[in-house]
Design a protein around this motif. Structure first.
Motif, PDB file in Angstrom:
ATOM      1  N   ASP A 207       0.985  -1.046  -0.167  1.00  0.00           N
ATOM      2  CA  ASP A 207       0.344   0.127  -0.482  1.00  0.00           C
ATOM      3  C   ASP A 207       0.704   1.052   0.184  1.00  0.00           C
ATOM      4  O   ASP A 207       0.956   1.583   1.050  1.00  0.00           O
ATOM      5  CB  ASP A 207      -0.793   0.089   1.588  1.00  0.00           C
ATOM      6  N   LYS A 208       1.428   2.088  -1.690  1.00  0.00           N
ATOM      7  CA  LYS A 208       2.372   2.806  -1.165  1.00  0.00           C
ATOM      8  C   LYS A 208       1.361   4.174  -0.607  1.00  0.00           C
ATOM      9  O   LYS A 208       1.934   5.259  -0.100  1.00  0.00           O
ATOM     10  CB  LYS A 208       2.523   3.325  -2.838  1.00  0.00           C
ATOM     11  N   SER A 209       0.106   4.289  -0.554  1.00  0.00           N
ATOM     12  CA  SER A 209      -0.579   5.666  -0.253  1.00  0.00           C
ATOM     13  C   SER A 209       0.306   5.640   1.789  1.00  0.00           C
ATOM     14  O   SER A 209       0.169   6.695   2.216  1.00  0.00           O
ATOM     15  CB  SER A 209      -2.034   5.531   0.334  1.00  0.00           C
ATOM     16  N   GLN A 210       0.476   4.392   2.275  1.00  0.00           N
ATOM     17  CA  GLN A 210       1.603   4.277   3.637  1.00  0.00           C
ATOM     18  C   GLN A 210       2.165   5.094   3.992  1.00  0.00           C
ATOM     19  O   GLN A 210       3.001   4.704   5.069  1.00  0.00           O
ATOM     20  CB  GLN A 210       0.905   3.165   4.189  1.00  0.00           C
TER      21      GLN A 210
ATOM     22  N   THR B  33       2.148  10.861   5.988  1.00  0.00           N
ATOM     23  CA  THR B  33       1.835   9.884   5.508  1.00  0.00           C
ATOM     24  C   THR B  33       1.949  10.534   4.131  1.00  0.00           C
ATOM     25  O   THR B  33       1.459  11.562   3.865  1.00  0.00           O
ATOM     26  CB  THR B  33       0.917   8.936   5.330  1.00  0.00           C
ATOM     27  N   CYS B  34       2.272   9.491   2.999  1.00  0.00           N
ATOM     28  CA  CYS B  34       2.200   9.650   1.172  1.00  0.00           C
ATOM     29  C   CYS B  34       1.023  10.238   0.625  1.00  0.00           C
ATOM     30  O   CYS B  34       0.499  10.911   0.342  1.00  0.00           O
ATOM     31  CB  CYS B  34       3.308   8.807   0.259  1.00  0.00           C
ATOM     32  N   GLY B  35      -0.318   9.241   0.997  1.00  0.00           N
ATOM     33  CA  GLY B  35      -1.690  10.090   1.081  1.00  0.00           C
ATOM     34  C   GLY B  35      -1.058   9.132  -0.708  1.00  0.00           C
ATOM     35  O   GLY B  35      -0.658   8.274  -1.363  1.00  0.00           O
ATOM     36  N   LYS B  36      -2.154   9.737  -1.386  1.00  0.00           N
ATOM     37  CA  LYS B  36      -2.363  10.524  -3.033  1.00  0.00           C
ATOM     38  C   LYS B  36      -1.074  10.916  -3.460  1.00  0.00           C
ATOM     39  O   LYS B  36      -1.715  10.680  -5.010  1.00  0.00           O
ATOM     40  CB  LYS B  36      -3.898  10.463  -3.085  1.00  0.00           C
TER      41      LYS B  36
ATOM     42  N   CYS C  88       4.625  13.613  -2.551  1.00  0.00           N
ATOM     43  CA  CYS C  88       5.689  12.932  -1.304  1.00  0.00           C
ATOM     44  C   CYS C  88       6.650  12.298  -1.256  1.00  0.00           C
ATOM     45  O   CYS C  88       7.559  11.732  -2.323  1.00  0.00           O
ATOM     46  CB  CYS C  88       4.916  11.278  -1.068  1.00  0.00           C
TER      47      CYS C  88
END
Length: 353
Positions: A131-134, A153-156, A277
């Motif tokens: 999960d790259k968003s994390q 955290t990166c989110g979107k 991010c």
């Protein structure tokens, strides 16, 4: 004449002695010529030494044959029409810090090592996340301190690698060669002219082009954050492209110092972090990672300790990647007691006797 005859006889005799093994006879006329040439050369050296001893020294005032009083200088050519002096001749030596950074295999190896570490971090630590968003940004969030760093955290937001330019991805060989020849310290006006005209005298830092190309292929955006002037953005973009490090677009993937802006980079990093991010940072100065390292109250040893004694220490090699630069920058300061505290001094026992 007796000297000439003796020399001729000796040479002729030597020719006969050698004739059994090699044809080395020297004509008698040539023997006389050799002797005369040696005498002329000796006389010329003697006259030259005498003229040099009698020559007026720089700074001395003399009167010319036509009655004019002039002052002797060290100039060997006339100044330019604007009054500027001609450039000094190339120095015979290169400062050791420049020998290391721009000439040594050791510095090149450190650069390759840093970029290899950066690529491995992106490929493994970030690439294998389900999960790259994390994923966490490695840029300190507003309100952070070195003792209490905060990360978002990166989110979107798309993932980006943010790098300094000078001595991080580009080596300013032309400017530093000029500095080595001329001596003296940093000259802001000269640096400005270098930014405008030195596009073809820069090279990529070893390992940089390959690592950035690989990161782009894996979907990471490459962003440059530099204290170069925004006024020379076209030349900076051209230099990056020429070295195989581009593309770069001002205000998106290239952030430069505007007129009147401070040299700190946190404000620009914050604007980059609004769009991307930041999963990796690379630079050759601590300010490429956070302005907190350059707080005025931090002394030499406190600043050195701050990179390892705080909670940011685990980031080195795992999100933060430092390139070598012993030539210039914020790391080159400190007196004897600051760099070598008295408690760690050593005295050779031989000298105590």
């Amino acid at each position: 004449m007796s000297v000439l005859r003796s020399s001729a006889a000796l040479l002729a005799g030597a020719a006969f002695v050698l004739s059994g093994c090699i044809a080395a006879a020297v004509p008698v006329a040539a023997a006389g010529g050799l002797y005369k040439a040696r005498q002329d050369s000796a006389n010329k050296r003697e006259r030259g030494a005498k003229r040099k001893a009698e020559a007026p020294k720089p700074g001395k005032s003399i009167v010319t044959p036509d009655g004019q009083r002039v002052t002797v200088t060290t100039l060997n050519q006339l100044p330019a029409p604007d009054g500027s002096l001609p450039a000094r001749a190339a120095s015979a030596t290169v400062p050791p810090e420049m020998q290391y950074l721009y000439g040594s295999g050791e510095a090149a190896a450190l650069s390759f090592q840093a970029y290899q570490g950066l690529w491995n971090y992106l490929r493994v630590e970030i690439g294998y996340l389900r999960d790259k968003s994390q994923a966490k940004s490695v840029a300190l969030s507003p309100g952070s301190t070195l003792d209490n760093p905060k990360f978002e955290t990166c989110g979107k937001r798309p993932m980006a690698v943010v790098l300094d330019i000078d001595e991080t991805v580009l080596q300013n060989l032309g400017y530093e060669a000029d500095t080595a020849q001329r001596g003296g310290g940093y000259d802001a006006a000269r640096w400005s002219r270098w930014e405008q005209t030195g596009v073809e005298q820069m090279l990529a830092v070893p390992g940089a082009a390959e690592a950035l190309a690989a990161a782009r292929r894996e979907g990471f955006t490459i962003v440059f954050n530099s204290n170069r002037s925004a006024a020379t953005a076209p030349q900076t973009i051209a230099a990056l492209d020429r070295a195989g490090l581009g593309p770069a677009t001002l205000g998106d993937t290239l952030w430069l110092r505007g007129e009147g802006e401070p040299s700190g980079k946190d404000a620009r990093r914050a604007r980059i972090a609004e769009r991307y991010c930041i999963v990796a940072l690379a630079g050759d100065q601590l300010g490429d990672f956070s302005d907190l390292f350059n707080a005025p109250e931090l002394g030499v040893q406190a600043r050195r300790s701050s990179v390892g004694a705080s909670l940011v220490a685990p980031l080195w090699g795992a999100g933060w990647f430092m390139l070598p630069n012993p030539v210039y920058g914020t790391g080159l300061k400190g007196g004897m007691d600051e760099v070598f505290p008295p408690a760690v001094r050593w005295t050779d026992p031989q000298e105590k006797k």
